[in-house]
Write a protein that holds these residues in place. Structure first.
Motif, mmCIF file in Angstrom:
data_model
loop_
_atom_site.group_PDB
_atom_site.id
_atom_site.type_symbol
_atom_site.label_atom_id
_atom_site.label_comp_id
_atom_site.label_asym_id
_atom_site.label_seq_id
_atom_site.Cartn_x
_atom_site.Cartn_y
_atom_site.Cartn_z
ATOM 1 N N GLU A 54 0.648 -1.323 0.522
ATOM 2 C CA GLU A 54 0.141 0.189 -0.048
ATOM 3 C C GLU A 54 0.946 1.358 0.302
ATOM 4 O O GLU A 54 0.304 2.582 0.122
ATOM 5 N N ASP A 55 2.348 0.622 -0.469
ATOM 6 C CA ASP A 55 2.922 2.387 0.443
ATOM 7 C C ASP A 55 3.621 2.143 -0.990
ATOM 8 O O ASP A 55 4.319 2.993 -0.929
ATOM 9 N N TRP A 56 3.364 2.102 -1.589
ATOM 10 C CA TRP A 56 3.961 2.125 -3.435
ATOM 11 C C TRP A 56 4.094 3.925 -3.800
ATOM 12 O O TRP A 56 4.802 4.539 -4.483
ATOM 13 N N HIS A 57 2.749 4.554 -3.570
ATOM 14 C CA HIS A 57 2.575 5.925 -3.306
ATOM 15 C C HIS A 57 4.171 6.240 -3.492
ATOM 16 O O HIS A 57 3.864 8.221 -3.437
ATOM 17 N N ILE A 58 4.487 6.527 -2.589
ATOM 18 C CA ILE A 58 5.228 6.962 -1.440
ATOM 19 C C ILE A 58 6.716 7.363 -2.078
ATOM 20 O O ILE A 58 7.071 8.572 -2.143
ATOM 21 N N PHE A 59 6.894 6.112 -3.204
ATOM 22 C CA PHE A 59 7.866 6.557 -4.089
ATOM 23 C C PHE A 59 7.856 7.291 -6.095
ATOM 24 O O PHE A 59 8.578 7.828 -6.332
ATOM 25 N N LEU A 60 7.006 7.084 -5.720
ATOM 26 C CA LEU A 60 5.709 8.224 -6.709
ATOM 27 C C LEU A 60 5.662 9.470 -6.343
ATOM 28 O O LEU A 60 6.104 10.416 -7.481
ATOM 29 N N ILE A 61 5.251 9.739 -5.136
ATOM 30 C CA ILE A 61 5.757 11.535 -5.006
ATOM 31 C C ILE A 61 6.640 11.973 -4.501
ATOM 32 O O ILE A 61 6.867 12.857 -5.066
ATOM 33 N N SER A 62 7.389 10.516 -4.099
ATOM 34 C CA SER A 62 8.855 11.783 -3.543
ATOM 35 C C SER A 62 9.850 11.752 -4.913
ATOM 36 O O SER A 62 9.894 12.339 -4.995
ATOM 37 N N SER A 63 9.405 10.956 -6.207
ATOM 38 C CA SER A 63 9.670 10.813 -7.009
ATOM 39 C C SER A 63 9.434 12.515 -7.638
ATOM 40 O O SER A 63 10.496 12.948 -8.364
ATOM 41 N N ALA A 64 8.535 12.475 -7.374
ATOM 42 C CA ALA A 64 7.751 13.767 -8.463
ATOM 43 C C ALA A 64 8.119 14.837 -8.168
ATOM 44 O O ALA A 64 8.345 15.689 -8.769
ATOM 45 N N PRO A 123 11.361 9.251 1.363
ATOM 46 C CA PRO A 123 10.745 8.188 0.897
ATOM 47 C C PRO A 123 11.103 7.410 2.673
ATOM 48 O O PRO A 123 9.431 7.378 2.866
ATOM 49 N N PHE A 124 12.232 7.443 3.245
ATOM 50 C CA PHE A 124 12.247 7.244 4.585
ATOM 51 C C PHE A 124 11.458 8.090 5.280
ATOM 52 O O PHE A 124 10.911 7.444 7.000
ATOM 53 N N MET A 125 11.063 9.693 5.289
ATOM 54 C CA MET A 125 10.205 9.764 6.458
ATOM 55 C C MET A 125 8.701 9.814 5.888
ATOM 56 O O MET A 125 8.363 9.687 7.031
ATOM 57 N N SER A 126 8.988 9.536 5.028
ATOM 58 C CA SER A 126 7.329 9.047 4.345
ATOM 59 C C SER A 126 6.887 7.822 5.400
ATOM 60 O O SER A 126 5.680 7.151 5.236
ATOM 61 N N TYR A 127 8.455 7.234 5.412
ATOM 62 C CA TYR A 127 7.980 5.821 6.032
ATOM 63 C C TYR A 127 7.301 6.097 7.749
ATOM 64 O O TYR A 127 7.174 4.804 8.492
ATOM 65 N N GLY A 128 7.826 7.029 8.378
ATOM 66 C CA GLY A 128 8.236 7.507 9.416
ATOM 67 C C GLY A 128 9.095 6.946 10.378
ATOM 68 O O GLY A 128 8.499 7.858 11.337
ATOM 69 N N MET A 129 10.117 7.637 9.836
ATOM 70 C CA MET A 129 10.885 7.822 10.612
ATOM 71 C C MET A 129 11.332 9.627 10.912
ATOM 72 O O MET A 129 10.526 9.825 10.368
ATOM 73 N N SER A 130 11.783 9.748 11.048
ATOM 74 C CA SER A 130 12.539 11.313 11.956
ATOM 75 C C SER A 130 13.746 11.402 10.949
ATOM 76 O O SER A 130 13.685 11.083 10.539
ATOM 77 N N PHE A 131 13.840 13.129 10.581
ATOM 78 C CA PHE A 131 14.391 13.658 9.838
ATOM 79 C C PHE A 131 16.166 13.374 10.219
ATOM 80 O O PHE A 131 16.732 12.468 9.194
ATOM 81 N N THR A 132 16.429 13.364 11.728
ATOM 82 C CA THR A 132 18.097 12.345 11.591
ATOM 83 C C THR A 132 18.112 11.236 11.072
ATOM 84 O O THR A 132 19.300 10.906 11.289
ATOM 85 N N ASP A 133 17.200 10.152 11.589
ATOM 86 C CA ASP A 133 17.390 8.841 11.242
ATOM 87 C C ASP A 133 16.966 8.995 9.742
ATOM 88 O O ASP A 133 18.089 8.292 9.135
ATOM 89 N N ALA A 134 15.778 9.257 9.080
ATOM 90 C CA ALA A 134 16.351 9.434 7.682
ATOM 91 C C ALA A 134 17.297 10.261 6.798
ATOM 92 O O ALA A 134 17.638 9.603 5.807
ATOM 93 N N MET A 135 18.107 10.718 7.717
ATOM 94 C CA MET A 135 18.461 11.882 6.547
ATOM 95 C C MET A 135 20.413 10.736 7.302
ATOM 96 O O MET A 135 21.606 10.450 6.805
ATOM 97 N N PHE A 136 20.427 10.105 8.759
ATOM 98 C CA PHE A 136 21.711 9.304 8.977
ATOM 99 C C PHE A 136 21.551 7.675 7.245
ATOM 100 O O PHE A 136 22.588 7.751 7.297
ATOM 101 N N GLU A 137 19.973 7.583 7.524
ATOM 102 C CA GLU A 137 19.923 5.993 6.449
ATOM 103 C C GLU A 137 21.049 6.573 5.196
ATOM 104 O O GLU A 137 21.199 6.473 4.469
ATOM 105 N N ALA A 138 20.210 7.981 5.087
ATOM 106 C CA ALA A 138 20.713 9.010 2.954
ATOM 107 C C ALA A 138 21.618 8.355 3.305
ATOM 108 O O ALA A 138 22.669 8.190 2.067
ATOM 109 N N VAL A 139 22.395 9.683 4.182
ATOM 110 C CA VAL A 139 23.954 9.694 3.606
ATOM 111 C C VAL A 139 24.886 8.864 4.338
ATOM 112 O O VAL A 139 25.902 8.476 3.494
ATOM 113 N N SER A 140 24.599 7.745 5.360
ATOM 114 C CA SER A 140 25.249 6.469 5.490
ATOM 115 C C SER A 140 25.283 5.164 3.857
ATOM 116 O O SER A 140 25.699 4.664 3.337
ATOM 117 N N GLY A 141 23.536 5.941 3.125
ATOM 118 C CA GLY A 141 24.082 5.156 2.464
ATOM 119 C C GLY A 141 24.460 6.036 0.778
ATOM 120 O O GLY A 141 25.128 4.825 0.201
#
Length: 484
Positions: free
Chosen positions: A34-44, A87-105
């Motif tokens: 059900e979360d497919w729209h998260i990536f489409l919206i983030s992509s747009a 996408p990470f924040m749309s899945y419920g992560m805080s900005f700090t955790d989302a930024m950590f995951e994105a930078v680490s990636g």
């Protein structure tokens, strides 16, 4: 300074990152998530922001200077992680955790704050793998084409002059980056096919091939590579992790041009292989001679486990096939040392790099020789060439900034209340872009989730500094840079 050149390039990269989100949306649709729209919206949103910046900049300028290259190189690695957090924040992560995951990636560090990967939607797992794969090729191109031009950390040793094609890898940097990209794709496909042949599912094989060749280490399972302990996939991973730590300019010569002599004659791969084999052998010998009963079932099993994890740490891949932080204090010391070393220059690997280790060692010997005989002129040579004084200075500055950043980051993390081992290993693994640290919290069996937000920001800042090779960032902090 041509600011519009920087804005145009950043806008283009943001738009491309938005396009890279589409496969994750398609996978979620195929899985019925059900979360497919998260990536489409983030992509747009990403494509809209990137296209807008590119248009507002007025298009690509005819040329750029070194100052723009410094600024662009730094800003890209800061701005893209912010966009990747959508996408990470749309899945419920805080900005700090989302930024950590994105930078680490994107820096291919591989440290994670995510748990429950075995039950996580495949779209977000694919996004993590895509981030690392993109970061890997970005790192390689930066190391081959940009850092030598900027004379960062001694990388000018590998600068390629388009005016003199004799003895060079390729006549033009554009050809180098294009053919390096082709080689990166070829080896990634070969890695995925090898994993599939070793029993991985198609999804696991593709995701892990992306994070192997980028020396990233994000896995689709909480147990990391230990999840595949009953398959021969670890053998394939050991080989491809080692390849990821080799100079891609030499891999391009080998794969596309059939020239194998440069790979054999370059001192970096030899030192890289020697250290990996030496560390693994030392761990096994120590356990067989001292530990009773030995941790490993037999010598071959121990050597395979030790070699896999040593190469994983040296390249910064960060896969863990076993809880090596429980192998005893001598093994922990070896792994901590391996965290700093890294692979070869021009590879997806991280760390100090082999050529800097050799030059630094020779510089110490030369200094010692001059103390004994002050009138003696000692020339430091690398790969048959005398090292110019500016290159030697660049290497020494890099090593100093590397160690200074490690010490400062460790102190800051300890000030958040973490114990000494966690603080030191978190700093080391972040600065070196390795991934897992040591100890019960952030070791190979843990994650960075328990750390405070302050500690996470220290770690992700260290990741960015380490990936940008320090000098590029610290140059921007000088008043002289902005005065022109």
């Amino acid at each position: 300074m041509q600011v519009r050149a920087v804005i145009f390039a950043i806008g283009l990269m943001i738009a491309l990152l938005g396009i890279a989100m589409i496969p994750s949306a398609l996978l979620d649709i195929a899985d019925g998530s059900e979360d497919w729209h998260i990536f489409l919206i983030s992509s747009a949103i990403s494509i809209l922001i990137g296209s807008g910046l590119a248009v507002l900049s007025g298009g690509a300028p005819p040329s750029t200077t070194t100052r723009e290259a410094f600024l662009l190189t730094t800003l890209i690695w800061i701005v893209l992680p912010v966009i990747a957090t959508f996408p990470f924040m749309s899945y419920g992560m805080s900005f700090t955790d989302a930024m950590f995951e994105a930078v680490s990636g994107l820096t291919t560090t591989g440290a994670t704050v995510m748990t429950g990967l075995d039950t996580t939607a495949r779209g977000i797992l694919l996004w993590r793998a895509i981030l690392q794969w993109i970061g890997g090729i970005g790192i390689i191109v930066t190391a081959i084409a940009i850092l030598p031009m900027l004379r960062v950390g001694g990388m000018q040793l590998f600068q390629i002059e388009s005016s003199d094609v004799s003895g060079k890898v390729l006549p033009r940097i554009t050809e180098i980056t294009a053919q390096t990209g082709i080689v990166y794709v070829i080896i990634s496909i070969a890695c995925a096919l090898s994993y599939a042949a070793c029993g991985m599912s198609a999804f696991d094989a593709i995701a892990h091939s992306m994070t192997t060749m980028s020396a990233g280490g994000y896995s689709t399972h909480d147990a990391s590579f230990a999840h595949f302990s009953d398959t021969p996939a670890a053998y394939a991973a050991t080989v491809f992790m080692f390849i990821a730590g080799l100079p891609f300019s030499l891999l391009t010569l080998l794969i596309l041009h059939g020239r194998w002599r440069p790979m054999l004659s370059d001192p970096q791969p030899r030192l890289y292989a020697f250290l990996a084999l030496g560390f693994a052998t030392a761990i096994v010998v120590w356990h067989e001679a001292v530990v009773d009963p030995p941790i490993f079932d037999h010598i071959f099993h121990g050597f395979r486990q030790a070699l896999f994890n040593i190469i994983s740490i040296m390249t910064g891949t960060g896969y863990a096939s076993a809880p090596y932080d429980t192998w005893g204090e001598p093994a922990v010391v070896v792994f901590l040392i391996a965290t700093f070393l890294g692979g070869c220059a021009g590879s997806a690997a991280c760390g100090i790099k082999m050529f800097r280790l050799e030059i630094s060692f020779k510089a110490v010997l030369a200094y010692a020789a001059q103390i004994v005989r002050p009138n003696r002129v000692v020339r430091i040579r690398y790969a048959g060439r005398t090292i110019p004084s500016d290159t030697l200075q660049s290497v020494m500055v890099f090593v100093f900034l590397y160690m200074a950043t490690f010490v400062v980051a460790a102190i800051l993390i300890s000030m958040t209340g973490e114990d000494l081992l966690t603080s030191i290993s978190a700093s080391a693994t972040s600065v070196s872009n390795v991934g897992p640290g040591l100890g019960p919290k952030i070791g190979p069996s843990g994650t960075f989730q328990p750390l405070s937000d302050m500690a996470k920001w220290v770690c992700l800042t260290a990741m960015l500094l380490g990936r940008l090779e320090f000098v590029a960032v610290f140059t921007l902090l000088t008043a002289r840079f902005w005065r022109g």
